[in-house]
Design an enzyme around this catalytic site. Structure first.
Site, PDB file in Angstrom:
ATOM      1  N   LYS A  90       0.867  -1.179   0.000  1.00  0.00           N
ATOM      2  CA  LYS A  90       0.000   0.000   0.000  1.00  0.00           C
ATOM      3  C   LYS A  90       0.903   1.227   0.000  1.00  0.00           C
ATOM      4  CE  LYS A  90      -1.749   3.006   2.022  1.00  0.00           C
ATOM      5  NZ  LYS A  90      -1.706   4.492   1.728  1.00  0.00           N
TER       6      LYS A  90
ATOM      7  N   CYS B 218      13.593  10.471   7.578  1.00  0.00           N
ATOM      8  CA  CYS B 218      13.486  10.086   8.988  1.00  0.00           C
ATOM      9  C   CYS B 218      14.843  10.137   9.685  1.00  0.00           C
ATOM     10  CB  CYS B 218      12.877   8.696   9.112  1.00  0.00           C
ATOM     11  SG  CYS B 218      13.774   7.419   8.218  1.00  0.00           S
TER      12      CYS B 218
ATOM     13  N   GLU C 267      10.090  16.182  15.489  1.00  0.00           N
ATOM     14  CA  GLU C 267      10.517  16.003  14.102  1.00  0.00           C
ATOM     15  C   GLU C 267       9.831  17.032  13.217  1.00  0.00           C
ATOM     16  OE1 GLU C 267      11.444  12.132  11.374  1.00  0.00           O
ATOM     17  OE2 GLU C 267       9.467  12.212  12.299  1.00  0.00           O
TER      18      GLU C 267
ATOM     19  N   GLU D  67       9.573   1.225  11.170  1.00  0.00           N
ATOM     20  CA  GLU D  67      10.655   2.193  10.983  1.00  0.00           C
ATOM     21  C   GLU D  67       9.998   3.562  11.025  1.00  0.00           C
ATOM     22  OE1 GLU D  67      12.763   4.881  10.032  1.00  0.00           O
ATOM     23  OE2 GLU D  67      12.604   4.250   7.939  1.00  0.00           O
TER      24      GLU D  67
END
Length: 482
Positions: free
Chosen positions: A176, A285, A384, A251
């Site tokens: 997906k 990331c 973040e 992750e």
């Protein structure tokens, strides 16, 4: 252009009539449409994967030897290289990233398939010493159908390291992609069919996370979930999988520190420090978004950084500048909010890059921003941003550097810059993260290097041989023969 799902080696219309517009982040204009997947579409893809595996791994995919799986992956690697520029152009327009970055992603994708092609028949168990009269051995078997939820920042690369490893281990995959970046993965599924992958071994269902993604996580026929994305969504994925005892690889995010000591080779470090935050417009990331600098080097390095940041340019992907646009309007608003909030709190901007005039007004562009003297307890230092914003702060000694670096909910990557060999090892052991880079950052991508985090950065490992282990279940066989 309107694309359907790719299921069972063919284009498959969605069960839902409404589709999703595809926007070019450089202009904000829609130029294609993708299918809006539903639970019904996910179920069709899972059924196709199950048929490919067979009831007892005797289907057209399940019965293939590891050698044969490896050869198919090698063919797919060659196909990626043959279609390298096509895939890079698709990726650049779909995500907004600079062409040079998209081309590097296509090269990395081919390398992932090449690596896992060679590793497929190297995945084996062990013979264990045990009591007299017994022979005990272990074998590694595929989970079955694996689900892969791929983010929008590096679709091709993450597809390669996740799906490539799962296929090498003998699983059949349902993928997906992110609704913001599905085009390259749909094309890859088509290429896989063309090079000979059996029908159902690789299926791609586009759609929204809360619809198609949620259905994939909840489907009883999916035996393992691999998810790359935000920490919040990762928690939802893990919860949905846990309700049916399905293993997951997560992750997630990061707030990764780069730590520069006074004895560092500044000339070597400087371009790496900058690239680690502006690559892919900071939408990474593992971005080096916190920069910790020993106080005696702090002002000189800041001056050099400010000069470099002032020259950074953002613009449309086809201009191939330092940065392209952010992925969408939502991400642009988030980055702007972080910058405005930091400025309102009195955190000083040391330098800004620029958005070139050719960018126009419709794209999602944001200049690179360098903040200095960032308080360790500020939102800018702890959350973040996922944009080209670098937070710089000083430290006095090794102990303070370790304290600042580890004072984070995240634990994905860290970089250490020092010529002191003993310090290199001390820092590597004390930093709480999944990867530590000494006098470099990222090791050039490192297809062979296990990647993943601790704490809120997730668990499980992608990349390298370690990823193969995660896509298998270990079975112990004990034979008594006395």
């Amino acid at each position: 252009m309107s694309l359907e799902h790719y299921i069972d080696n063919q284009w498959q219309a969605s069960s839902w009539a409404e589709d999703i517009p595809v926007q070019d982040p450089s202009t904000g204009i829609s130029y294609a449409r993708i299918a809006r997947g539903t639970a019904e579409d996910i179920d069709l893809a899972v059924q196709a994967a199950q048929r490919a595996l067979g009831d007892n791994f005797d289907g057209p995919w399940g019965c293939l030897s590891a050698l044969e799986r490896g050869r198919l992956l090698a063919r797919l690697s060659h196909a990626v290289l043959e279609h390298h520029e096509e895939l890079a152009q698709i990726e650049a327009r779909d995500t907004g990233k600079a062409l040079k970055v998209a081309r590097a992603d296509a090269t990395a994708l081919a390398r992932y398939f090449e690596y896992y092609a060679g590793a497929a028949d190297k995945l084996h168990g062990e013979t264990l010493p045990y009591q007299a009269g017994y022979t005990v051995l272990t074998v590694r078997e595929p989970h079955g159908v694996t689900g892969h939820i791929i983010p929008w920042n590096y679709p091709m690369q993450i597809f390669g390291r996740s799906v490539g490893a799962a296929l090498a281990a003998g699983n059949a995959c349902v993928v997906k992609p992110a609704e913001d970046a599905s085009l390259s993965l749909l094309r890859l599924a088509e290429l896989a069919a063309q090079v000979g992958f059996p029908a159902g071994s690789l299926n791609v269902v586009s759609g929204y996370g809360h619809e198609a993604g949620a259905a994939l996580c909840a489907h009883p026929g999916v035996a393992h979930i691999s998810f790359t994305g935000s920490t919040g969504t990762g928690a939802l994925v893990a919860k949905a999988a846990a309700e049916r005892h399905c293993p997951v690889t997560l992750e997630l995010g990061g707030k990764s520190p780069q730590i520069v000591f006074a004895d560092a080779d500044v000339e070597r470090a400087l371009p790496v420090l900058i690239n680690a935050i502006v690559q892919n417009c900071g939408q990474t990331c593992s971005a080096g978004s916190r920069l910790l600098v020993q106080r005696s080097l702090y002002e000189p390095l800041l001056e050099r950084l400010a000069q470099c940041f002032g020259q950074l340019r953002a613009g449309p992907s086809e201009l191939d500048l330092d940065m392209g646009p952010l992925i969408n309007q939502k991400q642009l608003r988030q980055v702007r909010e972080f910058v405005r909030e930091a400025e309102a709190a009195g955190i000083r901007v040391a330098a800004r890059g620029q958005v070139v005039a050719e960018a126009g007004s419709g794209g999602y562009f944001h200049e690179a921003v360098l903040f200095r003297d960032v308080p360790p307890d500020s939102r800018l230092a702890r959350e973040e941003v996922f944009g080209p914003v670098l937070a710089v702060m000083p430290f006095e000694d090794e102990a303070e550097a370790i304290g600042l670096a580890n004072d984070s909910a995240f634990g994905l990557v860290a970089g250490v810059w020092t010529r002191d060999g003993a310090r290199q090892l001390r820092m590597a052991h004390k930093l709480r993260c999944g990867q530590v880079f000494i006098n470099n950052y990222g090791a050039g991508g490192g297809v062979e290097l296990p990647f993943g985090g601790v704490k809120a950065s997730g668990y499980g490992r992608e990349k390298g041989f370690e990823a193969l282990l995660g896509f298998t279940a270990l079975k112990t066989i004990a034979i008594r023969h006395d």
